[in-house]
Design a protein around this motif. Structure first.
Motif, PDB file in Angstrom:
ATOM      1  N   ILE A  16       0.837  -1.200   0.000  1.00 36.17           N
ATOM      2  CA  ILE A  16       0.000   0.000   0.000  1.00 36.17           C
ATOM      3  C   ILE A  16       0.875   1.255   0.000  1.00 36.17           C
ATOM      4  N   ALA A  17       1.965   1.238   0.769  1.00 33.04           N
ATOM      5  CA  ALA A  17       2.890   2.375   0.767  1.00 33.04           C
ATOM      6  C   ALA A  17       3.470   2.593  -0.632  1.00 33.04           C
ATOM      7  N   TYR A  18       3.825   1.498  -1.302  1.00 37.08           N
ATOM      8  CA  TYR A  18       4.326   1.606  -2.685  1.00 37.08           C
ATOM      9  C   TYR A  18       3.272   2.222  -3.591  1.00 37.08           C
ATOM     10  N   LEU A  19       2.006   1.811  -3.420  1.00 35.55           N
ATOM     11  CA  LEU A  19       0.928   2.337  -4.256  1.00 35.55           C
ATOM     12  C   LEU A  19       0.671   3.812  -3.975  1.00 35.55           C
ATOM     13  N   PHE A  20       0.871   4.242  -2.725  1.00 38.19           N
ATOM     14  CA  PHE A  20       0.825   5.680  -2.426  1.00 38.19           C
ATOM     15  C   PHE A  20       1.775   6.405  -3.372  1.00 38.19           C
ATOM     16  N   GLY A  21       3.022   5.935  -3.408  1.00 41.89           N
ATOM     17  CA  GLY A  21       4.029   6.583  -4.235  1.00 41.89           C
ATOM     18  C   GLY A  21       3.765   6.453  -5.716  1.00 41.89           C
ATOM     19  N   SER A  22       3.124   5.365  -6.105  1.00 48.02           N
ATOM     20  CA  SER A  22       2.901   5.097  -7.531  1.00 48.02           C
ATOM     21  C   SER A  22       1.839   5.984  -8.165  1.00 48.02           C
ATOM     22  N   THR A  23       1.026   6.635  -7.349  1.00 43.63           N
ATOM     23  CA  THR A  23      -0.024   7.500  -7.909  1.00 43.63           C
ATOM     24  C   THR A  23       0.618   8.541  -8.823  1.00 43.63           C
ATOM     25  N   PRO A  24       0.357   8.492 -10.130  1.00 48.37           N
ATOM     26  CA  PRO A  24       1.113   9.317 -11.089  1.00 48.37           C
ATOM     27  C   PRO A  24       0.534  10.713 -11.245  1.00 48.37           C
ATOM     28  N   SER A  25       0.726  11.553 -10.244  1.00 47.92           N
ATOM     29  CA  SER A  25       0.090  12.872 -10.228  1.00 47.92           C
ATOM     30  C   SER A  25       0.502  13.741 -11.423  1.00 47.92           C
ATOM     31  N   GLY A  26       1.797  13.771 -11.742  1.00 49.94           N
ATOM     32  CA  GLY A  26       2.250  14.576 -12.870  1.00 49.94           C
ATOM     33  C   GLY A  26       1.702  14.077 -14.191  1.00 49.94           C
ATOM     34  N   TYR A  27       1.690  12.771 -14.360  1.00 52.09           N
ATOM     35  CA  TYR A  27       1.136  12.170 -15.585  1.00 52.09           C
ATOM     36  C   TYR A  27      -0.343  12.501 -15.714  1.00 52.09           C
ATOM     37  N   LEU A  28      -1.084  12.366 -14.613  1.00 48.42           N
ATOM     38  CA  LEU A  28      -2.519  12.651 -14.633  1.00 48.42           C
ATOM     39  C   LEU A  28      -2.786  14.120 -14.943  1.00 48.42           C
ATOM     40  N   ALA A  29      -1.946  15.010 -14.405  1.00 51.38           N
ATOM     41  CA  ALA A  29      -2.107  16.434 -14.691  1.00 51.38           C
ATOM     42  C   ALA A  29      -1.958  16.701 -16.186  1.00 51.38           C
ATOM     43  N   GLY A  30      -0.966  16.076 -16.813  1.00 53.13           N
ATOM     44  CA  GLY A  30      -0.784  16.247 -18.257  1.00 53.13           C
ATOM     45  C   GLY A  30      -1.965  15.743 -19.051  1.00 53.13           C
ATOM     46  N   LYS A  31      -2.481  14.578 -18.672  1.00 51.41           N
ATOM     47  CA  LYS A  31      -3.612  13.987 -19.382  1.00 51.41           C
ATOM     48  C   LYS A  31      -4.879  14.809 -19.193  1.00 51.41           C
ATOM     49  N   LEU A  32      -5.129  15.250 -17.957  1.00 51.46           N
ATOM     50  CA  LEU A  32      -6.379  15.953 -17.654  1.00 51.46           C
ATOM     51  C   LEU A  32      -6.389  17.377 -18.201  1.00 51.46           C
ATOM     52  N   LEU A  33      -5.244  18.062 -18.161  1.00 47.21           N
ATOM     53  CA  LEU A  33      -5.214  19.476 -18.530  1.00 47.21           C
ATOM     54  C   LEU A  33      -4.949  19.707 -20.012  1.00 47.21           C
ATOM     55  N   LYS A  34      -4.084  18.867 -20.610  1.00 45.29           N
ATOM     56  CA  LYS A  34      -3.728  19.100 -22.012  1.00 45.29           C
ATOM     57  C   LYS A  34      -3.847  17.856 -22.883  1.00 45.29           C
ATOM     58  N   MET A 115       9.072   5.880  -2.075  1.00 49.08           N
ATOM     59  CA  MET A 115       9.983   6.551  -2.997  1.00 49.08           C
ATOM     60  C   MET A 115      10.192   5.734  -4.264  1.00 49.08           C
ATOM     61  N   LEU A 116      10.282   4.412  -4.099  1.00 42.33           N
ATOM     62  CA  LEU A 116      10.370   3.558  -5.291  1.00 42.33           C
ATOM     63  C   LEU A 116       9.109   3.667  -6.120  1.00 42.33           C
ATOM     64  N   ILE A 122       4.070   1.575 -10.993  1.00 43.37           N
ATOM     65  CA  ILE A 122       3.512   0.405 -11.668  1.00 43.37           C
ATOM     66  C   ILE A 122       2.525   0.815 -12.754  1.00 43.37           C
ATOM     67  N   TRP A 123       1.928   2.007 -12.603  1.00 45.41           N
ATOM     68  CA  TRP A 123       0.936   2.487 -13.572  1.00 45.41           C
ATOM     69  C   TRP A 123       1.588   3.096 -14.810  1.00 45.41           C
ATOM     70  N   LEU A 124       2.891   3.342 -14.763  1.00 45.91           N
ATOM     71  CA  LEU A 124       3.587   4.008 -15.875  1.00 45.91           C
ATOM     72  C   LEU A 124       4.736   3.152 -16.393  1.00 45.91           C
ATOM     73  N   ASN A 125       4.538   1.837 -16.366  1.00 42.55           N
ATOM     74  CA  ASN A 125       5.584   0.914 -16.829  1.00 42.55           C
ATOM     75  C   ASN A 125       6.903   1.148 -16.089  1.00 42.55           C
ATOM     76  N   PHE A 126       6.783   1.417 -14.798  1.00 43.97           N
ATOM     77  CA  PHE A 126       7.924   1.591 -13.902  1.00 43.97           C
ATOM     78  C   PHE A 126       8.823   2.766 -14.296  1.00 43.97           C
TER      79      PHE A 126
END
Length: 220
Positions: A16-34, A115-116, A122-126
């Motif tokens: 679960i800690a790894y999944l916290f870190g894996s949340t791709p906030s920057g990627y999602l911002a790019g997809k949602l905004l542009k 941090m890993l 895992i959502w962005l092909n590592f």
């Protein structure tokens, strides 16, 4: 009784800690905004600095805050999780490990996991960011003096040089010096040393550009 359920639950907590870190906030911002994959623009990173250059100030600020909260949230979660785990009658902790001894080591492993996750989602092909923001969140939740010290160095270096990567690496080095100089558990020291080295290693391309004098500066 062999504490099988305890170790299974512990593995789940770290996942679960790894999944916290894996949340791709920057990627999602790019997809949602542009509607873009931010990994195909700028430095190819999903971190807040590339979001700033690609999407602008406000999206970058939101991504930065989310990434810091991911790191802090993983530490807060793991501390709660083990206290809760010890209250379950169906779970048998190892007899040699009391809660006071176990939690700092669980925090250490959770910090590495988040941090890993940030750098190797895992959502962005590592792929992912450089883990500096998530690492700051870990520091702030784990040891506030160390976190504030690293944040102060980052802010000063950024204000003087306007080079984010330099600020991030010097902040990581500051955290290592502070955690070793202050009275902290061994597990925290190992986490900060390993995490600091990991953050600096993730900046290897930036180091080459710094040495060549070509590392971009933030425009104000």
């Amino acid at each position: 009784m062999i504490p099988v359920l305890f170790w299974i639950a512990s593995a789940a907590g770290l996942a679960i800690a790894y999944l916290f870190g894996s949340t791709p906030s920057g990627y999602l911002a790019g997809k949602l905004l542009k509607g873009i994959d931010i990994r195909e623009h700028g430095s190819k990173s999903t971190g807040a600095t590339n979001v700033l250059r690609t999407l602008g100030k406000w999206p970058a600020l939101v991504v930065l805050l989310v990434d810091v909260l991911k790191g802090a949230g993983a530490i807060v979660f793991v501390r709660w999780f083990y206290r809760w785990l010890y209250t379950l009658p169906s779970v048998t902790p190892p007899s040699a490990l009391d809660l006071q001894t176990l939690v700092p080591w669980a925090v250490c492993l959770a910090g590495i996991a988040v941090m890993l996750g940030h750098g190797r989602s895992i959502w962005l092909n590592f792929t992912g960011g450089k883990s500096a923001a998530a690492g700051l969140g870990v520091l702030l939740a784990m040891s506030l003096p160390v976190g504030l010290g690293a944040l102060t160095v980052f802010g000063v270096v950024l204000a003087v040089s306007r080079i984010v990567s330099l600020g991030s690496m010097l902040a990581a080095l500051t955290a290592i010096l502070l955690i070793c100089g202050l009275e902290q558990p061994l597990s925290y020291r190992l986490l900060v040393i390993a995490g600091g080295i990991y953050v600096i290693a993730r900046h290897s391309a930036n180091i080459q550009r710094l040495l060549a004098g070509t590392e971009p500066r933030l425009q104000v």
